[in-house]
Design a protein around this motif. Structure first.
Motif, PDB file in Angstrom:
ATOM      1  N   GLU A 172       0.796  -1.224   0.000  1.00 56.23           N
ATOM      2  CA  GLU A 172       0.000   0.000   0.000  1.00 56.23           C
ATOM      3  C   GLU A 172       0.825   1.269   0.000  1.00 56.23           C
ATOM      4  O   GLU A 172       1.940   1.304   0.491  1.00 56.23           O
ATOM      5  N   GLY A 173       0.211   2.306  -0.586  1.00 52.67           N
ATOM      6  CA  GLY A 173       0.817   3.631  -0.559  1.00 52.67           C
ATOM      7  C   GLY A 173       1.865   3.875  -1.629  1.00 52.67           C
ATOM      8  O   GLY A 173       2.465   4.945  -1.671  1.00 52.67           O
ATOM      9  N   TYR A 174       2.096   2.898  -2.478  1.00 47.68           N
ATOM     10  CA  TYR A 174       3.110   3.048  -3.519  1.00 47.68           C
ATOM     11  C   TYR A 174       2.501   3.639  -4.795  1.00 47.68           C
ATOM     12  O   TYR A 174       1.479   3.159  -5.280  1.00 47.68           O
ATOM     13  N   GLU A 175       3.184   4.612  -5.384  1.00 51.42           N
ATOM     14  CA  GLU A 175       2.767   5.123  -6.690  1.00 51.42           C
ATOM     15  C   GLU A 175       2.678   3.981  -7.711  1.00 51.42           C
ATOM     16  O   GLU A 175       1.790   3.958  -8.572  1.00 51.42           O
ATOM     17  N   MET A 176       3.595   3.021  -7.615  1.00 50.37           N
ATOM     18  CA  MET A 176       3.653   1.944  -8.606  1.00 50.37           C
ATOM     19  C   MET A 176       2.369   1.110  -8.638  1.00 50.37           C
ATOM     20  O   MET A 176       2.096   0.434  -9.639  1.00 50.37           O
ATOM     21  N   LYS A 181      -0.423   2.095  -9.182  1.00 46.61           N
ATOM     22  CA  LYS A 181      -1.236   2.572 -10.302  1.00 46.61           C
ATOM     23  C   LYS A 181      -0.991   1.774 -11.583  1.00 46.61           C
ATOM     24  O   LYS A 181      -1.778   1.857 -12.524  1.00 46.61           O
ATOM     25  N   GLY A 182       0.095   1.006 -11.609  1.00 47.27           N
ATOM     26  CA  GLY A 182       0.341   0.129 -12.756  1.00 47.27           C
ATOM     27  C   GLY A 182      -0.550  -1.103 -12.766  1.00 47.27           C
ATOM     28  O   GLY A 182      -0.584  -1.826 -13.758  1.00 47.27           O
ATOM     29  N   THR A 211      -4.928   5.750  -7.906  1.00 47.20           N
ATOM     30  CA  THR A 211      -4.168   6.560  -6.952  1.00 47.20           C
ATOM     31  C   THR A 211      -3.210   5.664  -6.185  1.00 47.20           C
ATOM     32  O   THR A 211      -3.409   4.452  -6.096  1.00 47.20           O
ATOM     33  N   HIS A 212      -2.165   6.293  -5.615  1.00 49.99           N
ATOM     34  CA  HIS A 212      -1.233   5.533  -4.776  1.00 49.99           C
ATOM     35  C   HIS A 212      -1.870   5.188  -3.440  1.00 49.99           C
ATOM     36  O   HIS A 212      -1.359   4.349  -2.711  1.00 49.99           O
TER      37      HIS A 212
END
Lengths: 219, 219, 219, 219
Positions: free
Chosen positions: C130-134, C136-137, C143-144
């Motif tokens: 959780e909380g990772y920008e990645m 979104k892939g 959202t992150h």
């Protein structure tokens, strides 16, 4: 410890082949993360009478070197030809090493392991490598029961002063430089009778430093 | 545990293809950092009557092997042809392994993980690998609920003596060598019915050792 | 969470291109150390009426796949054509995933990070990311500030039984499988609308697991 | 700290060469694991009057970029041509950076080291890098006795708001952005006078972050 075989002058196709080999070596080191950010510099001895080296031009991407990215320098570390681009700022280190009999190539790398270990062991001024089979890859070691003492110099931007220190150690019968040295938070210098031997020495040191660094991170 | 399929004598295009496959394997292992500094050696069985192997010539860069970088050796580990370059100093280890029925190729690698784990577990003389799905990549394991006991031998430069110890273990019904063994602070030997199986075994061991080493560095 | 775009039947040049893309994906995963030792298996949906997939033939080197290294299987996980080589032992996992609307490709990898984290978090039966920008892939996360709960199944050689468990979770409205799952000490399954999306999902999971594993080794 | 050399408008073969260089850079970053899962975005300045950039199209695999995977955007971050595919969601970050005199290229990467360090040091809002020789690879540092303070911004999906914050810092004489910044659990932005300099800056930052992360995992 290096054979003092005479090094014939490199010209024509032999010189081109040497530069191509240095460039291929650079591409491999760059791929491995040992020569990122245009760091590192490489040289090959062209001749001894007079002393001439081909050294990488300052600031080149080591993953994309071509024949035009080397400059011919003399015993004073300056370009032989007028108008040539400046060679690496650390050229005098290459020159003092190339002056040694039997040294035909000098390679300098900046790996994370060299950067971290040269700082971790800066207090002792030496990285001690011993008991590894891989030490046999350093010319002159015929058994794993060897100890390689790799000196660590403090980093400086005063290259002539560092070159003097290196030269003193090269000629210090009690604590000679053997195959390479480290500069703190900077990287590794290694050399050999030719490009292949210098590359082998770099690979051996980088392998052993990777082992030492991973050993330090075991719980 | 290896099938005892007869190994036909390798000649002509089949031999060339085998050497090219060994060279491609070497290029991949060198890229991965398992065969740096001209370390490692590889062999393929050419025939059993008489026993002949092609073994890498001593001191070659494993990232740049060509067909000329192998030498044909016999059951005594010596080159068959007069004037041939010396094969690897560890040739007799290849020979005792190749004598086993069903062994068609032998690969030796020097990875950081093998170097460190063979030292870390030297006191037990064995690396224990168990419960991994990847173990099924070792010929004969059909479930992850398997245990692979990989012996660790002390390193030595007395290869004939080490070859004898390996041969004893190969013929020890109670504690047989299965797919590979480690030499302390040195590296891994693994083998297979052919080059593809030997390479698969190396990849499996190296993967599992990488897992074990990373596990040891968790906080 | 996947678009339920209809998947046209793959034939001729389109099928060849899909297999070539899977093979290139395998070469990249093998290079990264995610598919060593002939581990891993990959599939692409060929058509839905009837359900057919091309799945990697069992035991192939994932760094060297060619068009002949895939076998066409039907909804029962068996080869459609008599005499075809067996597909991967885990084919039924591919089939239950491909039955879902919008799934066009399934990829399975065996990385050190997946092997270790699936064991480390086996007690909770889930890897929480959780909380990772990645994130979104992963298709559907915009959202992150997202949480991806990746289930961890115990490893087993009883694939039909595991396939049933996976199918139950695929249809479990409360705790649905989203983009992938882990098998303990074994590896990762991920899927997507097509090969490109499945590969993106694998890369995202492997990246995030590498982050999680390195975080666990900080002092 | 960047030279304010005028940037001529890129057209024709020069523009093609620039896009090919960005694509080759992407392939290398993807290989290194810095741009997985279609993450990252890259841009090159096309001209200043009016301000135009070529930016990677949203969602492209950074290991497989071609000339068609870039879109021309203007000073408002929107495609110049009607019907063009959308550029990266983070285009406005590229635009505010490209507005600075002397900035000719902007590169954004998502490495494990950037992801973890931007979280580890989020409390201080800065990553401090000092004493490394490699710092000389950042334009304007002439000695290793330098300190690079790399700001860490909290991650957000509100890019216009983040772009404003970045712009403020670019114009903050007391705490200027120098060569790059981090976004928490997201990644790195760096830039340069041209693609080569931006790539060098990325390589320097990624190298130094890898050093810092490995240092944190020493026992």
């Amino acid at each position: 410890m290096l054979s003092s075989a005479s090094s014939p002058t490199l010209t024509g196709a032999a010189l081109d082949a040497a530069l191509d080999d240095l460039s291929a070596t650079g591409a491999d080191f760059h791929r491995r993360g040992w020569s990122l950010g245009t760091s590192s510099n490489y040289s090959v001895l062209v001749g001894r009478d007079p002393l001439e080296l081909m050294v990488t031009v300052s600031g080149k991407d080591k993953g994309r070197l071509g024949r035009g990215d080397y400059v011919r320098v003399g015993a004073d570390g300056r370009p032989v030809e007028a108008g040539a681009p400046p060679s690496s700022a650390e050229t005098m280190l290459h020159v003092v090493l190339a002056r040694q009999p039997g040294v035909g190539a000098v390679l300098h790398t900046h790996s994370p392991a060299a950067t971290l270990l040269s700082d971790h062991y800066a207090g002792q001024s030496v990285l001690r490598l011993e008991g590894y089979e891989m030490l046999k890859g350093l010319s002159g070691h015929s058994t794993h029961q060897a100890t390689e003492l790799t000196p660590i110099f403090e980093n400086t931007q005063d290259i002539p002063s560092l070159a003097l220190k290196v030269e003193e150690r090269l000629n210090d019968a009690d604590h000679p430089l053997q195959h390479g040295f480290l500069i703190r938070k900077h990287g590794l210098y290694a050399w050999g009778a030719d490009i292949a031997e210098a590359r082998r020495h770099i690979e051996v040191f980088e392998f052993l430093m990777e082992c030492e660094l991973r050993k330090l991170s075991l719980a």
